[in-house]
Design a protein around this motif. Structure first.
Motif, PDB file in Angstrom:
ATOM      1  N   THR A  93      -7.501  -0.309   1.089  1.00 12.70           N
ATOM      2  CA  THR A  93      -8.544  -1.294   0.821  1.00 12.70           C
ATOM      3  C   THR A  93      -9.907  -0.673   1.065  1.00 12.70           C
ATOM      4  OG1 THR A  93      -8.390  -2.131   3.084  1.00 12.70           O
ATOM      5  CG2 THR A  93      -7.043  -3.224   1.413  1.00 12.70           C
ATOM      6  N   ARG A  94     -10.910  -1.317   0.507  1.00 12.58           N
ATOM      7  CA  ARG A  94     -12.268  -0.792   0.644  1.00 12.58           C
ATOM      8  C   ARG A  94     -12.684  -0.745   2.114  1.00 12.58           C
ATOM      9  NH1 ARG A  94     -17.752  -3.358  -2.146  1.00 12.58           N
ATOM     10  NH2 ARG A  94     -19.207  -1.832  -1.279  1.00 12.58           N
ATOM     11  N   GLN A  96     -11.332   1.143   4.419  1.00 15.32           N
ATOM     12  CA  GLN A  96     -10.251   1.588   5.294  1.00 15.32           C
ATOM     13  C   GLN A  96     -10.404   3.063   5.616  1.00 15.32           C
ATOM     14  OE1 GLN A  96      -6.343   0.699   3.771  1.00 15.32           O
ATOM     15  NE2 GLN A  96      -5.314   2.038   5.239  1.00 15.32           N
ATOM     16  N   ASP A 242     -10.892  -0.654  -3.323  1.00 15.87           N
ATOM     17  CA  ASP A 242      -9.454  -0.907  -3.272  1.00 15.87           C
ATOM     18  C   ASP A 242      -8.757  -0.008  -4.274  1.00 15.87           C
ATOM     19  OD1 ASP A 242     -10.106  -2.826  -1.468  1.00 15.87           O
ATOM     20  OD2 ASP A 242      -9.823  -4.528  -2.823  1.00 15.87           O
TER      21      ASP A 242
END
Length: 389
Positions: A93-94, A96, A242
């Motif tokens: 995910t963005r 992470q 993502d």
């Protein structure tokens, strides 16, 4: 023994015998020919009708591929890899964290820059207090000047009175001399107070310049602290959006340098698109917004739907490493291809979309008819021609 038969008798017997029946295969062949003729004619009519109403408006190419905005992540500081937080081909995910680098050097640089910033803040505070003190001293010097002027007025009045008294014989000359001396002393005191006030006032621009210099140094220290904080954040390599992590080249304990490729993040299947390279002769009727039917070689049995999004600003050959130069040598005309971006429609079958990957081969077919909702099948096109639908 049988008596021999003469040739004339055998021929006579053959003429008098009944004719043999015709083979059945010839009859079957004639019936098949009679049956095939109308079927072939019907097929030609159906095919011609379909081509005229539908087929000639379909622009198809197999020079098409699934693509996505793949990002290759690189470090911006030189450090050792201390943690790999994701596995190969893992969804992310963005924001992470994917990789962590050794941040001890960056933390020390941040502490050092913050100490320099605190010192610069102290210098700015000192310069500001010095300026305020100088302004207060100007007020005191101004008050001293007023006091000296008042004393000058008193001394001048005393000098005038003693002079008139001395002329009338009411006062001694010594008293007159003393009054004149006091007058001159008061005048000198006024001049000294004016000079002191001028010096104090001239010191104000100097103090203001020192304050500005200190503020500039403070800003420089603050920028250095911000850069150190940003450099510390570079110790964590995060996913920009993502997607799916892959093509990991970083190894635990590896010393990495700025610009070195560590890991890539590919967009999720629903964010992918198709680039179809149509011939320039096929672009006559293709327009943005037209429906497209996509067949992916890796997903047989599933037809995906898309729409024409946009056209590339130039042909594919113009973007190649060595673009052609047609003004030199012998010229051979070659049909060029133009990349066309196709965006997938929402609501596609999830099991098919989930199997999409950048680089997969695709067959794209654009429906360029004015009414894309018209029937596309052979029999549906025939029914529409006959007015049955």
């Amino acid at each position: 023994m049988n008596a021999p038969v003469s040739p004339s008798a055998a021929a006579e017997a053959a003429r008098q015998s009944p004719p043999s029946p015709e083979p059945k295969t010839g009859t079957l062949r004639r019936w098949l020919l009679r049956l095939m003729l109308p079927l072939v004619l019907a097929g030609l009519l159906l095919g011609g009708n379909w081509y005229w109403n539908t087929g000639r408006f379909l622009a198809e190419t197999d020079d098409a591929y699934v693509q996505g905005d793949i990002v290759v992540l690189t470090p911006r500081i030189e450090a050792d890899v201390v943690e790999i937080a994701v596995g190969d081909n893992q969804p992310v995910t963005r924001g992470q964290v994917l990789l962590r680098l050794d941040d001890r050097d960056a933390r020390l640089q941040l502490a050092q820059s913050r100490a320099a910033l605190a010192e610069a803040d102290a210098v700015v505070l000192t310069a500001r207090q010095t300026l305020e003190q100088q302004r207060a001293q100007i007020g005191a010097a101004d008050a001293q000047l007023e006091q000296a002027r008042a004393e000058q007025v008193r001394a001048a009045a005393d000098a005038r009175r003693t002079q008139s008294l001395v002329g009338g014989g009411w006062s001694s000359r010594q008293s007159n001399d003393q009054a004149i001396a006091d007058q001159r002393k008061s005048e000198a005191a006024v001049a000294a107070a004016e000079a002191e006030l001028a010096v104090r006032r001239q010191a104000i621009p100097v103090q203001e310049a020192q304050l500005a210099q200190a503020a500039a140094k403070r800003d420089h220290a603050a920028a250095a602290a911000d850069l150190a904080a940003i450099a510390l954040s570079y110790a964590e390599i995060r996913a920009p959006f993502d997607g799916i992590a892959g093509n990991r080249a970083a190894q635990l304990g590896q010393r990495v340098r700025p610009g070195q490729q560590l890991i890539a993040v590919a967009p999720r299947p629903e964010a992918l698109f198709v680039t179809a390279n149509f011939k320039e002769t096929q672009l006559v009727r293709i327009k943005p917004g037209q429906p497209v039917e996509i067949s992916v070689d890796a997903i047989p049995g599933h037809a995906l739907h898309a729409r024409v999004d946009s056209f590339a600003p130039a042909t594919g050959s113009e973007f190649s490493l060595l673009p052609p130069e047609n003004a030199t040598g012998n010229f051979t005309k070659i049909v060029q291809r133009v990349p066309v971006k196709l965006m997938l429609e929402p609501g596609q079958p999830q099991e098919a979309v989930a199997r999409l990957r950048p680089g997969l081969s695709v067959v794209a077919e654009v429906d360029t008819r004015d009414d894309p909702g018209a029937p596309r099948g052979i029999f549906a096109a025939a029914a529409a021609t006959l007015g049955l639908r």
